[in-house]
Enzyme design. Structure first.
Site, PDB file in Angstrom:
ATOM      1  N   ARG A 134       0.641  -1.109   0.066  1.00  0.00           N
ATOM      2  CA  ARG A 134      -0.160  -0.333  -0.362  1.00  0.00           C
ATOM      3  C   ARG A 134       0.765   1.478  -0.024  1.00  0.00           C
ATOM      4  O   ARG A 134       0.442   2.077  -0.710  1.00  0.00           O
ATOM      5  CB  ARG A 134      -0.911  -0.038   1.580  1.00  0.00           C
ATOM      6  N   LYS A 172     -17.764 -10.555   9.698  1.00  0.00           N
ATOM      7  CA  LYS A 172     -17.591  -9.635   8.396  1.00  0.00           C
ATOM      8  C   LYS A 172     -17.557 -11.014   7.280  1.00  0.00           C
ATOM      9  O   LYS A 172     -16.580 -11.241   7.022  1.00  0.00           O
ATOM     10  CB  LYS A 172     -16.400  -9.569   9.183  1.00  0.00           C
ATOM     11  N   SER A 184     -14.455  -3.905   2.587  1.00  0.00           N
ATOM     12  CA  SER A 184     -14.738  -3.397   1.466  1.00  0.00           C
ATOM     13  C   SER A 184     -14.592  -4.312   0.074  1.00  0.00           C
ATOM     14  O   SER A 184     -14.758  -4.077  -0.751  1.00  0.00           O
ATOM     15  CB  SER A 184     -14.550  -1.741   1.353  1.00  0.00           C
ATOM     16  N   GLY A 185     -13.365  -5.195   0.665  1.00  0.00           N
ATOM     17  CA  GLY A 185     -13.582  -5.614  -0.572  1.00  0.00           C
ATOM     18  C   GLY A 185     -12.397  -5.530  -1.840  1.00  0.00           C
ATOM     19  O   GLY A 185     -13.018  -6.556  -2.923  1.00  0.00           O
ATOM     20  N   GLY A 186     -11.855  -4.296  -2.358  1.00  0.00           N
ATOM     21  CA  GLY A 186     -11.815  -4.143  -3.654  1.00  0.00           C
ATOM     22  C   GLY A 186     -12.558  -2.828  -4.404  1.00  0.00           C
ATOM     23  O   GLY A 186     -12.826  -2.049  -5.006  1.00  0.00           O
ATOM     24  N   GLU A 241     -14.247 -14.091   9.913  1.00  0.00           N
ATOM     25  CA  GLU A 241     -14.403 -13.223   8.604  1.00  0.00           C
ATOM     26  C   GLU A 241     -14.094 -13.930   7.383  1.00  0.00           C
ATOM     27  O   GLU A 241     -13.609 -14.445   7.213  1.00  0.00           O
ATOM     28  CB  GLU A 241     -13.933 -11.994   8.385  1.00  0.00           C
ATOM     29  N   ARG A 283      -9.692  -0.381   2.637  1.00  0.00           N
ATOM     30  CA  ARG A 283      -8.897   0.205   1.670  1.00  0.00           C
ATOM     31  C   ARG A 283     -10.476   1.897   1.862  1.00  0.00           C
ATOM     32  O   ARG A 283      -9.710   2.640   1.450  1.00  0.00           O
ATOM     33  CB  ARG A 283      -9.150  -0.702   0.157  1.00  0.00           C
TER      34      ARG A 283
END
Ligand code: 13P
Length: 335
Positions: A31, A216, A258-260, A174, A289
């Site tokens: 990142r 999650k 959010s996963g992208g 998750e 993210r």
């Protein structure tokens, strides 16, 4: 009300959600390098501390998921868990050690970290953590996910959850069905429902207190390479169908990854989910993210402007918090 249930509710109630700042050093390095910042322990702390010390921590963030390095860091006289607690948020910790190749199904992954977990959990409790996270990942393709991946990850998630509760911490469970692929939303719905149902089979078998966990999950979306056109109403409908069909009523909160998805997509979809939600589950965010992207981009170019960085993070957190109450709209993004 059990102690675990009250911790879980504190994290997900009143429009609050979770800041997922638990990127492993490898992921955080990617990142930071993507915005031309050298990944040192000092830089990782500098950026994260800007977020943890921001104003929106008090009103929008119920819990922060940390990585092993961060939970042991300090700023001035305060440890990071003390800094987070001082804003009213609860410190949490990622305890899995990552997803590794599954020997019986090479393209898939099994999440590791059970060996020595009880001892690590006790240490994290002493450091101030009151909740934990473990992420299983599943891919969608013509052949996958396999029954083996669905079962073994559910089993590991339940073993982890049992140990976390034994040590007095709320487990975030998750199971993430990844967005990669050209599958449509119906396939994502069917597979995510099967994956979550299997997780609860194992959680129930292993006698987890379901009122003291947070689920999650991913939202129900077409794969990133699918040409299906879908709006947020349909995404919300499918996501709610999946969760109503697969999550027992005792579970107090559902906090999406959010996963992208982009910052706006993930906010718009969460808002629509809350507008349409008629169940008792709290539906909120546990974004990595989608809470940090813009703030990181700004900070990378203005590393001494902590106030400016916090302004961007505060806006994002406020938008997510409004979405968790079904009170967000696009106009608010312009302010
Ligand atoms: P994203 O919101 O970036 O998907 O991260 C959430 C998370 O904690 C993944 O494990």
């Amino acid at each position: 009300m059990s102690e675990l249930n009250s911790i879980a509710l504190k994290i997900v109630s009143s429009g609050k959600g979770i800041l997922a700042a638990d990127e492993s050093t490898g992921t955080m390095t990617k990142r930071l390098e993507s915005v031309q910042v050298t990944s040192t322990a000092e830089n990782r702390l500098k950026f994260r501390n800007a977020l943890f010390a921001s104003e929106s921590m008090k009103s929008c963030i119920g819990g922060v998921i940390l990585y092993d390095e961060t939970i042991k860091q300090s700023v001035g006289s305060l440890t990071i868990p003390e800094l987070i607690s001082s804003s009213g948020a609860i410190p949490g910790i990622k305890v899995d050690t990552g997803a590794k190749a599954l020997s019986s199904s090479k393209e898939e992954k099994i999440t590791e970290g059970l060996d020595g977990l009880r001892e690590r959990l006790k240490e994290y409790y002493k450091l101030g953590a009151r909740f934990t996270k473990w992420r299983g990942v599943y891919i969608i393709s013509n052949d996958y996910p396999s029954k083996v991946a669905i079962f073994t990850n559910a089993h590991a998630l339940a073993r982890y959850a049992s140990l976390a509760q034994e040590c007095g911490m709320v487990p975030i469970v998750e199971p993430e069905v990844l967005m990669e692929g050209n599958h449509n939303s119906k396939t994502c719905l069917d597979i995510t429902t099967e994956v979550i149902k299997k997780c609860f089979d194992e959680l129930i078998l292993q006698k987890i207190d379901l009122s003291g966990i947070i689920l999650k999950p991913n939202m129900i979306l077409p794969g990133v390479n699918s040409n299906e056109n879908i709006n947020s109403e349909k995404i919300a409908e499918l996501t709610l169908k999946c969760l109503i069909d697969s999550v027992p009523n005792e579970v107090p909160g559902i906090a999406f990854l959010s996963g992208g998805q982009s910052e706006i997509e993930s906010t718009e979809n969460l808002n629509m989910i809350n507008l349409k939600n008629t169940s008792d589950y709290k539906m909120t965010y546990s974004y990595g993210r989608a809470l940090q992207q813009s703030a990181l981009k700004y900070w990378s170019k203005n590393q001494d402007d902590i106030v400016g960085t916090q302004k961007i993070f505060n806006h994002r957190a406020n938008m997510c918090s409004l979405a968790a109450k079904g009170k967000w709209n696009k106009e608010l993004e312009k302010k």
